[in-house]
Design a protein around this motif. Structure first.
Motif, PDB file in Angstrom:
ATOM      1  N   GLU A 127      41.894  64.355  28.822  1.00  0.00           N
ATOM      2  CA  GLU A 127      43.374  64.517  29.208  1.00  0.00           C
ATOM      3  C   GLU A 127      43.993  64.924  28.173  1.00  0.00           C
ATOM      4  OE1 GLU A 127      44.742  60.469  29.586  1.00  0.00           O
ATOM      5  OE2 GLU A 127      43.229  59.818  30.918  1.00  0.00           O
ATOM      6  N   TYR A 131      49.327  59.895  33.138  1.00  0.00           N
ATOM      7  CA  TYR A 131      48.285  61.064  33.362  1.00  0.00           C
ATOM      8  C   TYR A 131      47.774  61.147  34.764  1.00  0.00           C
ATOM      9  CZ  TYR A 131      44.475  64.186  33.354  1.00  0.00           C
ATOM     10  OH  TYR A 131      43.665  65.141  33.849  1.00  0.00           O
ATOM     11  N   LYS A 135      47.764  63.602  37.973  1.00  0.00           N
ATOM     12  CA  LYS A 135      46.381  63.956  38.355  1.00  0.00           C
ATOM     13  C   LYS A 135      46.465  63.890  39.971  1.00  0.00           C
ATOM     14  CE  LYS A 135      41.355  63.529  37.707  1.00  0.00           C
ATOM     15  NZ  LYS A 135      40.431  63.026  36.991  1.00  0.00           N
ATOM     16  N   GLU A 136      46.917  62.606  40.346  1.00  0.00           N
ATOM     17  CA  GLU A 136      46.941  62.291  41.697  1.00  0.00           C
ATOM     18  C   GLU A 136      48.036  63.362  42.538  1.00  0.00           C
ATOM     19  OE1 GLU A 136      47.387  58.048  42.278  1.00  0.00           O
ATOM     20  OE2 GLU A 136      48.187  58.550  44.149  1.00  0.00           O
ATOM     21  N   THR A 141      46.448  66.919  42.597  1.00  0.00           N
ATOM     22  CA  THR A 141      45.282  66.844  43.542  1.00  0.00           C
ATOM     23  C   THR A 141      45.762  66.944  45.088  1.00  0.00           C
ATOM     24  OG1 THR A 141      43.882  65.599  42.087  1.00  0.00           O
ATOM     25  CG2 THR A 141      43.161  65.508  44.469  1.00  0.00           C
ATOM     26  N   TRP A 185      38.629  69.362  37.954  1.00  0.00           N
ATOM     27  CA  TRP A 185      39.237  68.675  36.873  1.00  0.00           C
ATOM     28  C   TRP A 185      38.240  68.563  35.663  1.00  0.00           C
ATOM     29  CZ3 TRP A 185      44.410  67.594  36.467  1.00  0.00           C
ATOM     30  CH2 TRP A 185      45.020  67.567  37.508  1.00  0.00           C
ATOM     31  N   TRP A 225      42.678  72.174  28.267  1.00  0.00           N
ATOM     32  CA  TRP A 225      43.864  71.606  27.945  1.00  0.00           C
ATOM     33  C   TRP A 225      44.471  72.012  26.769  1.00  0.00           C
ATOM     34  CZ3 TRP A 225      46.855  69.500  31.528  1.00  0.00           C
ATOM     35  CH2 TRP A 225      46.350  68.751  32.358  1.00  0.00           C
TER      36      TRP A 225
END
Ligand code: MN3
Length: 264
Positions: free
Chosen positions: A157, A173, A177-178, A181, A247, A252
Motif C-alpha cells: 500500500e 485503500y 483498489k476495488e 480493478t 497489484w 508506489w
C-alpha cells in the motif's frame, strides 16, 4: 487481441502511414533538411528500468519482450514515420514541426514536446497526423509511464500524503483498489484504467485504445494496460487474474513522487 493480431494491427498502421505519400509530401513539401541530423531518431524507445524477467511470475518475460520490444517499439517507429520518413538515411520534418517545437534549440526532448504540447492539445495537431499522434503518441506516452509504474517486489500500500488522499477520496485503500480493478475489468476491448489527478483531485477512469488522460485535462498517477497483448500469453482471456497479479507490481514510490509533483 492475440500477438499475431497485435502485430498485424501495428503493421497495418505503419502501412497506412507509409502508403499515403502524397499527403505526407504535401504536408512536408517545405521541409527543412538542415534542421535535423542525418539518421537522427527523434522519438526514442526508453529502456525498461529492469530486466525482462523481473516482473515474473506476475508478468512473464516473453510478454514483456513482445510488449516492450515489439509493441511499444512499433508505436515509436510509427510516430517517427508520422513526422518524417527515412529517405536514404536522412530524416525530414515539416515546417509545422520546426515552427512548433524547439528541442534542438531549447533542449526540450521530443517526449516532453509530445506530452506538453501534442497530447495535451490534440486539436492543435494538423488533422493529417492527428490520429497517428493520438494512437502512436498516446501509446508511446502511456507505455513509457507503465514500465515505471511497476517494479520487482512492488505492491503493498502507498504511504504518506498519497495514502491519506486515497483514503479521503475512496473511503479506504481497499475502496480505491476495488474501484480501479472494476474500471480495468469493465473497459470493453483494448484500453487502460487509470488513477488520475487534476482540478477535481483524484479520480479513477478508463480510456479506450491508447487514449491518454492528459488529452482530457487530467494527469496520470497510475495506470494498468488491459490490452490483450499485456496479458494474453499467460492469462488468456482471464483479465481478472492478470489485474489481481498486477497489484503485486505497483511501484508506489514512483506514484507517490508523481503525486507530490503534480498535485499543485
Ligand atoms: Mn500495451
Amino acid at each position: 487481441m492475440t500477438r499475431r493480431q497485435a502485430v498485424k494491427t501495428t503493421a497495418l498502421v505503419t502501412v497506412a502511414i507509409a502508403t499515403t505519400p502524397t499527403a505526407i509530401a504535401q504536408f512536408f513539401n517545405n521541409y527543412n533538411l538542415s534542421a535535423f541530423n542525418a539518421g537522427e531518431i527523434p522519438f526514442k524507445l526508453p529502456l525498461l528500468p529492469y530486466p525482462l524477467a523481473a516482473l515474473e511470475p506476475h508478468i512473464d518475460a516473453h510478454t514483456m519482450q513482445i510488449h516492450h520490444d515489439e509493441i511499444h517499439a512499433n508505436y515509436v517507429k510509427s510516430l517517427n514515420l508520422t513526422f518524417g520518413r527515412d529517405e536514404e538515411g536522412s530524416r525530414f520534418y515539416g515546417n509545422w514541426i520546426i515552427k512548433n517545437r524547439g528541442p534542438n534549440e531549447t533542449g526540450v526532448t521530443e517526449e516532453k514536446w509530445l506530452e506538453d504540447t501534442l497530447l495535451k492539445d490534440l486539436n492543435s495537431v494538423p488533422q493529417t497526423i492527428r490520429a497517428s499522434v493520438r494512437n502512436n503518441g498516446g501509446g508511446h506516452y502511456n507505455h513509457s509511464l507503465f514500465w515505471q509504474m511497476m517494479k520487482k517486489n512492488g505492491g503493498g500500500e502507498p504511504k504518506g500524503e498519497l495514502a491519506e488522499t486515497l483514503n479521503k477520496t475512496f473511503g479506504s485503500y481497499g475502496g480505491f483498489k476495488e474501484k480501479l480493478t472494476q474500471a480495468a475489468l469493465e473497459q470493453s476491448g483494448d484500453g487502460w484504467a487509470w488513477l488520475t489527478v487534476g482540478s477535481s483531485a483524484l479520480k479513477v477512469e478508463a480510456t479506450k485504445n491508447e487514449d491518454t488522460p492528459i488529452s482530457f485535462g487530467r494527469e496520470v498517477l497510475l495506470g494498468i494496460d488491459v490490452w490483450k497483448h499485456a496479458y494474453y500469453l499467460k492469462y488468456q482471456d482471464n483479465r481478472a487474474d492478470y489485474i489481481a497479479a498486477w497489484w503485486n507490481l505497483v511501484n508506489w514510490d514512483f506514484v507517490a513522487e508523481r503525486y507530490a509533483k503534480l498535485k499543485s
